[in-house]
Structures are given as structure tokens and as C-alpha cells.
Scaffold this active site. Structure first.
Site, PDB file in Angstrom:
ATOM      1  N   SER A  14       0.818  -1.220   0.000  1.00 50.55           N
ATOM      2  CA  SER A  14       0.000   0.000   0.000  1.00 50.55           C
ATOM      3  C   SER A  14       0.853   1.272   0.000  1.00 50.55           C
ATOM      4  O   SER A  14       0.660   2.164  -0.835  1.00 50.55           O
ATOM      5  CB  SER A  14      -0.898   0.027   1.246  1.00 50.55           C
ATOM      6  OG  SER A  14      -1.611  -1.171   1.365  1.00 50.55           O
ATOM      7  N   CYS A  42      -2.367  -5.874   1.921  1.00 49.55           N
ATOM      8  CA  CYS A  42      -3.769  -5.488   1.785  1.00 49.55           C
ATOM      9  C   CYS A  42      -4.449  -6.240   0.645  1.00 49.55           C
ATOM     10  O   CYS A  42      -5.515  -6.821   0.822  1.00 49.55           O
ATOM     11  CB  CYS A  42      -3.854  -3.979   1.571  1.00 49.55           C
ATOM     12  SG  CYS A  42      -5.519  -3.417   1.256  1.00 49.55           S
ATOM     13  N   CYS A  47      -6.714  -6.935   3.776  1.00 48.82           N
ATOM     14  CA  CYS A  47      -8.034  -6.303   3.688  1.00 48.82           C
ATOM     15  C   CYS A  47      -8.941  -6.884   2.601  1.00 48.82           C
ATOM     16  O   CYS A  47     -10.100  -7.201   2.862  1.00 48.82           O
ATOM     17  CB  CYS A  47      -7.898  -4.808   3.387  1.00 48.82           C
ATOM     18  SG  CYS A  47      -6.379  -4.025   3.876  1.00 48.82           S
ATOM     19  N   LYS A  50      -9.816 -10.684   2.801  1.00 53.10           N
ATOM     20  CA  LYS A  50     -10.583 -10.827   4.043  1.00 53.10           C
ATOM     21  C   LYS A  50     -12.012 -10.337   3.867  1.00 53.10           C
ATOM     22  O   LYS A  50     -12.953 -11.011   4.245  1.00 53.10           O
ATOM     23  CB  LYS A  50      -9.903 -10.021   5.150  1.00 53.10           C
ATOM     24  CG  LYS A  50     -10.710  -9.967   6.415  1.00 53.10           C
ATOM     25  CD  LYS A  50     -10.253  -8.867   7.317  1.00 53.10           C
ATOM     26  CE  LYS A  50     -10.735  -7.495   6.871  1.00 53.10           C
ATOM     27  NZ  LYS A  50     -10.164  -6.422   7.687  1.00 53.10           N
ATOM     28  N   TYR A  98      -2.303  -3.054 -10.327  1.00 57.57           N
ATOM     29  CA  TYR A  98      -1.206  -2.389  -9.594  1.00 57.57           C
ATOM     30  C   TYR A  98       0.055  -2.349 -10.448  1.00 57.57           C
ATOM     31  O   TYR A  98       0.732  -1.328 -10.575  1.00 57.57           O
ATOM     32  CB  TYR A  98      -0.908  -3.124  -8.282  1.00 57.57           C
ATOM     33  CG  TYR A  98      -1.741  -2.612  -7.135  1.00 57.57           C
ATOM     34  CD1 TYR A  98      -1.217  -1.721  -6.213  1.00 57.57           C
ATOM     35  CD2 TYR A  98      -3.063  -2.997  -6.988  1.00 57.57           C
ATOM     36  CE1 TYR A  98      -1.988  -1.240  -5.169  1.00 57.57           C
ATOM     37  CE2 TYR A  98      -3.837  -2.525  -5.957  1.00 57.57           C
ATOM     38  CZ  TYR A  98      -3.303  -1.646  -5.052  1.00 57.57           C
ATOM     39  OH  TYR A  98      -4.057  -1.155  -4.029  1.00 57.57           O
ATOM     40  N   TYR A 177      -8.076  -7.584  16.298  1.00 64.78           N
ATOM     41  CA  TYR A 177      -9.128  -7.481  15.287  1.00 64.78           C
ATOM     42  C   TYR A 177      -9.029  -8.576  14.240  1.00 64.78           C
ATOM     43  O   TYR A 177     -10.053  -9.085  13.768  1.00 64.78           O
ATOM     44  CB  TYR A 177      -9.170  -6.066  14.688  1.00 64.78           C
ATOM     45  CG  TYR A 177      -8.231  -5.780  13.537  1.00 64.78           C
ATOM     46  CD1 TYR A 177      -8.659  -5.940  12.223  1.00 64.78           C
ATOM     47  CD2 TYR A 177      -6.935  -5.322  13.746  1.00 64.78           C
ATOM     48  CE1 TYR A 177      -7.814  -5.660  11.160  1.00 64.78           C
ATOM     49  CE2 TYR A 177      -6.101  -5.034  12.692  1.00 64.78           C
ATOM     50  CZ  TYR A 177      -6.543  -5.203  11.399  1.00 64.78           C
ATOM     51  OH  TYR A 177      -5.699  -4.929  10.344  1.00 64.78           O
ATOM     52  N   GLU A 181     -12.007 -11.140  13.468  1.00 62.83           N
ATOM     53  CA  GLU A 181     -12.595 -11.185  12.127  1.00 62.83           C
ATOM     54  C   GLU A 181     -12.578 -12.610  11.575  1.00 62.83           C
ATOM     55  O   GLU A 181     -13.573 -13.089  11.007  1.00 62.83           O
ATOM     56  CB  GLU A 181     -11.815 -10.257  11.182  1.00 62.83           C
ATOM     57  CG  GLU A 181     -12.050  -8.785  11.477  1.00 62.83           C
ATOM     58  CD  GLU A 181     -11.240  -7.843  10.601  1.00 62.83           C
ATOM     59  OE1 GLU A 181     -11.616  -6.671  10.482  1.00 62.83           O
ATOM     60  OE2 GLU A 181     -10.210  -8.268  10.038  1.00 62.83           O
ATOM     61  N   ARG A 198      -5.785 -14.856  25.786  1.00 60.94           N
ATOM     62  CA  ARG A 198      -5.289 -14.816  27.169  1.00 60.94           C
ATOM     63  C   ARG A 198      -5.746 -13.581  27.946  1.00 60.94           C
ATOM     64  O   ARG A 198      -5.780 -13.592  29.174  1.00 60.94           O
ATOM     65  CB  ARG A 198      -3.765 -14.924  27.193  1.00 60.94           C
ATOM     66  CG  ARG A 198      -3.070 -13.750  26.590  1.00 60.94           C
ATOM     67  CD  ARG A 198      -1.576 -13.872  26.698  1.00 60.94           C
ATOM     68  NE  ARG A 198      -0.963 -12.724  26.078  1.00 60.94           N
ATOM     69  CZ  ARG A 198       0.308 -12.612  25.794  1.00 60.94           C
ATOM     70  NH1 ARG A 198       1.127 -13.599  26.083  1.00 60.94           N
ATOM     71  NH2 ARG A 198       0.781 -11.538  25.245  1.00 60.94           N
ATOM     72  N   GLY A 261      -0.810 -11.145  16.653  1.00 65.30           N
ATOM     73  CA  GLY A 261      -0.072  -9.909  16.432  1.00 65.30           C
ATOM     74  C   GLY A 261       0.841 -10.013  15.227  1.00 65.30           C
ATOM     75  O   GLY A 261       1.040 -11.089  14.672  1.00 65.30           O
ATOM     76  N   ALA A 340     -12.562   0.396  10.712  1.00 70.98           N
ATOM     77  CA  ALA A 340     -13.624  -0.604  10.891  1.00 70.98           C
ATOM     78  C   ALA A 340     -13.019  -1.920  11.311  1.00 70.98           C
ATOM     79  O   ALA A 340     -11.858  -2.203  11.013  1.00 70.98           O
ATOM     80  CB  ALA A 340     -14.382  -0.787   9.577  1.00 70.98           C
ATOM     81  N   HIS A 438     -34.528   8.580   8.774  1.00 71.50           N
ATOM     82  CA  HIS A 438     -35.438   7.619   9.389  1.00 71.50           C
ATOM     83  C   HIS A 438     -36.073   6.710   8.351  1.00 71.50           C
ATOM     84  O   HIS A 438     -36.428   7.194   7.282  1.00 71.50           O
ATOM     85  CB  HIS A 438     -36.525   8.389  10.146  1.00 71.50           C
ATOM     86  CG  HIS A 438     -37.439   7.511  10.921  1.00 71.50           C
ATOM     87  ND1 HIS A 438     -37.040   6.884  12.087  1.00 71.50           N
ATOM     88  CD2 HIS A 438     -38.712   7.121  10.679  1.00 71.50           C
ATOM     89  CE1 HIS A 438     -38.052   6.169  12.552  1.00 71.50           C
ATOM     90  NE2 HIS A 438     -39.069   6.283  11.708  1.00 71.50           N
ATOM     91  N   GLU A 443     -29.479   6.757  12.891  1.00 71.06           N
ATOM     92  CA  GLU A 443     -30.136   7.965  13.382  1.00 71.06           C
ATOM     93  C   GLU A 443     -29.951   8.118  14.892  1.00 71.06           C
ATOM     94  O   GLU A 443     -30.052   9.219  15.431  1.00 71.06           O
ATOM     95  CB  GLU A 443     -31.610   8.009  13.001  1.00 71.06           C
ATOM     96  CG  GLU A 443     -32.496   6.980  13.672  1.00 71.06           C
ATOM     97  CD  GLU A 443     -33.948   7.051  13.168  1.00 71.06           C
ATOM     98  OE1 GLU A 443     -34.595   8.091  13.357  1.00 71.06           O
ATOM     99  OE2 GLU A 443     -34.429   6.060  12.588  1.00 71.06           O
TER     100      GLU A 443
END
Ligand code: FAD
Length: 456
Positions: A14, A42, A47, A50, A98, A177, A181, A198, A261, A340, A438, A443
Site C-alpha cells: 500500500s 492489503c 483487507c 478478508k 497495480y 481485530y 474477524e 489470554r 499480532g 472498521a 429515518h 439515526e
């Protein structure tokens, strides 16, 4: 002195790709080496694949929710090999783009490993040796598996994308995360998932309410989340593996996925020899302009371990080019980065958690918390027993929204826009005078009237 290149970039992920393209487009002579595939983590094993798997896995909940809306869902089956092949085609397509874009910008590509021979010299695995006025290290990060007996049996997120067979039973180790995920992905695709972590709560570093609502949602959807539980060993057991945990329990599974990690990819590329200073975790130490302790060497992205996200690596790459080739010293902005987590339920978050804001409370003249944890309308007919969360962390002194947190349907999409407001310095009253859309779940963000009592 005449250099072969004005800039040589190590790593076509990236950050590296963005910097190489922008520098080349500004007229610089740019070389780039990529040892694996263009697009980096990525695109190839992060990303993008995934998110494709998240989409695939979300059908389970849709099938489960459908009867409440009058549908009868017939027999269903899932074909992992078909999904992996479709995912691979999409990634090959993106990688080609790319590569094409880099070439079109005039970047000279080396499909090889590269390393620094001295502060102005790069060597490549295909026998190349080049001089460069500037070197940009953008080598990313790599999964880290702690040393426990049998660790060699574990896979990481890298391998999970390409498993030859779908694991019917999987142990996911970790609470960050990526672990959460993948637990959701595997659960949604039909595996029996046990998640071992843990720590005392998943998603360390996120707002505590997010952590609670996600953990409840994941458990509700069938993930067996075990906190306060470490893995002590992994052994082969027939076709699968036996995982022993710190409570003495044994779990027999088909795969053990470690997502405990990531560490910066800074070894074996000549950094120390060239005098580039590294931090305690092996991350390249940089100043606000991404410059290392060696003036001709810069570094961006995960290898610097600042905010390890794709859009951040891209911003760092762009700021580097603006500084070095645009004559306009520019620091990448790491504040209030919206992000996110594609757990199921999903998370969108920007700015400070309640705990962070409280830790710097004096600076804000105190902190007010607005929170709503509710059953979204979608779950009324589906019968799904899952809450949504919206939460605002507000500074008492100037009423600015310091943090905005959402868990539930479309939280990621919601937070991109709420992120604009927070970045602009919107106050709680700015949120309040924005008319609600709405009926939506979002909202709630503009209808939070009463702060929660301090003691709550
Ligand atoms: P990378 O993208 O890792 O690129 C580094 C490149 O350098 C690689 O292609 C590597 O092959 C190459 N390389 C390394 N050493 C050498 C060398 N010596 N010579 C030549 N080439 C070399 N971020 C998000 O924003 N949103 C998400 O949803 C998200 N999901 C993720 C999910 C997973 C499973 C993972 C692992 C990461 C995810 N990320 C996500 C993080 C994101 O992928 C990274 O922050 C981002 O890719 C970092 O970019 P980078 O340029 O620093 O490095």
C-alpha cells in the site's frame, strides 16, 4: 553525484506503491522492488481477500434471519474451493492493475527481494545494484507466532486464505481485530470455532462498550469465545490437532489459526548495517516526515508500526513524496483515523475511546458519554437477539465529539461519514441539529439526548 534513481522503493504494498507512483508522476526516476506480489498485504493477504470472505460468511446470518421475513430457505451448501478460486481471480485482477499502473507511471519494476547495501545503494536478489538519492523502505509486517510447543503446526492469516480444505473445526488464537474477524468468517462459513485469548476481553485498545457488544454478538452467533485462556501446546491428533489450554482443557480441531499480532518486516535488509535506528519491536524509527536516522532513508507503513492500516500507509507514502519531491514538507496526520473491524457484528470507530478520553479528562474539562445499546429494527422480525451500539465521547469544555463508536449493521460505512464530522471538530450540538435519517440505525447518533451518569 549522478544516481541511477532519484528514489528506490523496497516493497510494493500500500505505502510503497503509492509513493512510487506519485514520485514518478512528479518526474522523478523511480525504481521499486517487490519480492512477492504487487499490492502487498492489503491486496494479496489482508483487507481485500478478508472482506471477500466476510461477504461470503455473512450469508449464514441472512439465511438464519430470512424466515422471520417470510422466506423459506431451501437446502444450502458451501463450496470453499469455489470461493477460494473466485477470490484468487479477483486478486490476480487487482495485482495486474497495480503492476500496470506502476509501469504506466514510469516506475522501473524489479520482481525481486531488495536490501540496502549503504545509505545510497540498493541490491536486488536478481543481481542488481543501484544507486539512489533516496531510499524508501515500505516492507510492511508479518504475522508473529509465539514460541510454544507445537507452534509449527499453527497457521496464520496468510495461509488461511488458501487452505486446500475447509476446516470443519478451528481454534483461533488471539483477541485482536484479525483474530476476531477470522473467528467470524470461519463461523459464518460453517466451521465450529473456538477462540482462545489470554486477555480478559477481546479487542484490546477499542472502547470497552465495543468490546462487550462484539463479544456478546460473536458468542450469540456461535463462536465459543474463551477469554483468560492461553494455549500451552499443540500436538498432531490423527488428521487434526489437539490444542491444550492454560486451564488444562483439550480441544481437537482441524486447524489452529494464530492471530496474536504482527511484527515489522525490518530484518535482513541491511538497515542496522546502514545505521538506520530501530525501535524495541524492530520497527523503523522515523520522525514526523517518515525520515529515519539516516537522512537518505525514509520508511512508511507497517514497518514503522505507527497506525497499521492501509489508508494510513497510503497517506504516509503520499506525504513522503510531497515532502521530498514536492518541496512541501508534509506530516501524515495520525489523529482521529476512522477504522472498521469486520467482525460479525461489525465495528466502526473514530477518535478516542471512553477510557482514553477519561485518562486525559482535565484537558477536556471533563468528559460526557452518550450511549445507546438497542435492538435494531432489522432484528425485530428476524428474531436475532443481538444489540447494536452507538456511543459518543464528548469533551465538556468545548462540546467537541472526541470519539464516535458504532457496532452493528453497516457500522463501517457509517463511520466513514461520522469520521468527517469528528475530523472537522463537530460538537455534540452539531450532531443534535442534524436531522435524523429515518428509519435507520445510524439515526441514534443524532438523537442521543441524555448523557449516561458518571458512575455507569
Ligand atoms: P504491505 O502492504 O505489507 O507491503 C509490503 C510489501 O513489501 C509486501 O508486498 C512484501 O512482499 C514486500 N517486501 C517485504 N520485504 C521486501 C524486500 N526485502 N524486498 C522486496 N519486497 C519486500 N488494513 C485496513 O486498513 N483495513 C483492513 O480491513 C485491514 N485488514 C487486514 C487484514 C489482515 C488479515 C491483515 C494481515 C492486515 C490488514 N490490514 C487492514 C492492514 C493492512 O494490510 C496494512 O496496514 C497495509 O498493507 C500496510 O501497507 P505497507 O505498505 O506498510 O505494507
Amino acid at each position: 553525484m549522478a544516481f541511477d534513481f532519484d528514489l528506490f522503493v523496497i516493497g510494493g504494498g500500500s505505502g510503497g506503491v503509492r509513493a512510487a507512483r506519485l514520485a514518478a508522476q512528479s518526474g522523478a526516476r523511480v525504481g521499486l522492488a517487490e519480492e512477492h506480489r504487487y499490492g502487498g498485504t492489503c491486496v494479496i493477504r489482508g483487507c481485500v481477500p478478508k472482506k471477500l470472505l466476510v461477504y461470503a460468511s455473512a450469508f449464514l446470518a441472512a439465511f438464519e434471519d430470512a424466515p422471520g421475513y417470510g422466506w423459506t430457505v431451501g437446502d444450502r451448501s458451501f463450496d470453499w474451493a469455489r470461493l477460494v478460486a473466485a477470490k484468487d481471480r479477483e486478486i490476480a485482477r487487482l495485482e495486474a492493475i497495480y503492476r500496470r499502473n506502476l509501469k504506466a507511471a514510469g516506475v522501473v519494476l524489479h520482481d525481486a527481494r531488495a536490501w540496502i547495501a549503504d545509505p545510497h545503494t540498493i541490491r536486488t536478489g536478481d543481481g542488481g545494484r543501484f544507486s539512489a538519492r533516496h531510499i524508501l523502505v515500505a516492507t510492511g509486517g508479518t504475522p508473529f507466532v509465539p514460541e510454544i510447543p507445537g507452534a509449527r503446526h499453527a497457521i496464520t492469516s496468510n495461509e488461511t486464505f488458501d487452505l486446500a480444505e475447509f476446516p470443519r473445526r478451528i481454534a483461533v488464537v488471539g483477541g485482536g481485530y484479525i483474530a476476531c474477524e477470522f473467528a467470524g468468517i470461519m463461523n459464518g462459513l460453517g466451521a465450529q470455532v473456538i477462540q482462545l485469548y489470554r486477555g480478559d476481553r477481546i479487542l484490546r485498545g477499542f472502547d470497552d462498550d465495543i468490546r462487550d457488544v462484539v463479544a456478546a454478538g460473536m458468542s450469540g452467533r456461535g463462536v465459543d469465545v474463551r477469554v483468560g485462556t492461553d494455549v500451552t501446546s499443540i500436538e498432531r491428533a490423527g488428521e487434526g490437532y489437539e490444542v491444550r489450554d492454560s486451564h488444562g482443557e483439550r480441544h481437537v480441531v482441524d486447524q489452529v489459526l494464530y492471530a496474536t499480532g504482527r511484527k515489522p518486516n525490518s530484518g535482513g535488509i541491511g538497515l542496522a548495517e546502514a545505521g538506520v535506528a530501530l525501535g524495541a519491536r524492530g520497527e523503523i524509527s522515523v520522525d514526523g516526515f517518515s525520515q529515519t536516522s539516516v537522512p537518505s532513508v525514509f520508511a512508511v507503513g507497517d514497518v514503522t508500526d505507527r497506525v497499521n492500516l492501509t489508508p494510513v500507509a497510503i497517506r504516509e507514502g503520499a506525504a513522503f513524496v510531497e515532502t521530498v519531491f514536492g518541496g512541501n514538507p508534509t506530516k501524515p496526520d495520525h489523529l482521529a483515523v476512522p477504522t472498521a473491524v469486520f467482525t460479525q457484528p461489525e465495528v466502526g470507530t473514530v477518535g478516542m475511546s471512553e477510557a482514553e478520553a477519561r485518562a486525559s479528562e482535565e484537558q477536556h474539562g471533563g468528559v460526557e458519554i452518550y450511549r445507546s445499546r438497542f435492538r435494531p429494527m432489522y432484528n425485530s422480525l428476524s428474531g436475532r437477539d443481538e444489540d447494536m451500539l452507538v456511543k459518543l465521547v464528548v469533551a465538556k469544555r468545548n462540546r467537541k465529539v472526541l470519539g464516535c463508536h458504532v457496532v452493528g449493521q453497516a457500522a463501517a460505512e457509517t463511520i466513514q461519514l461520522a469520521g468527517v464530522a469528528v475530523k472537522m471538530g463537530a460538537t455534540k450540538e452539531d450532531f443534535d441539529r442534524t436531522v435524523a435519517v429515518h428509519p435507520t440505525a445510524a439515526e441514534e447518533l443524532v438523537t442521543l439526548r441524555v448523557p449516561v451518569a458518571d458512575a455507569e
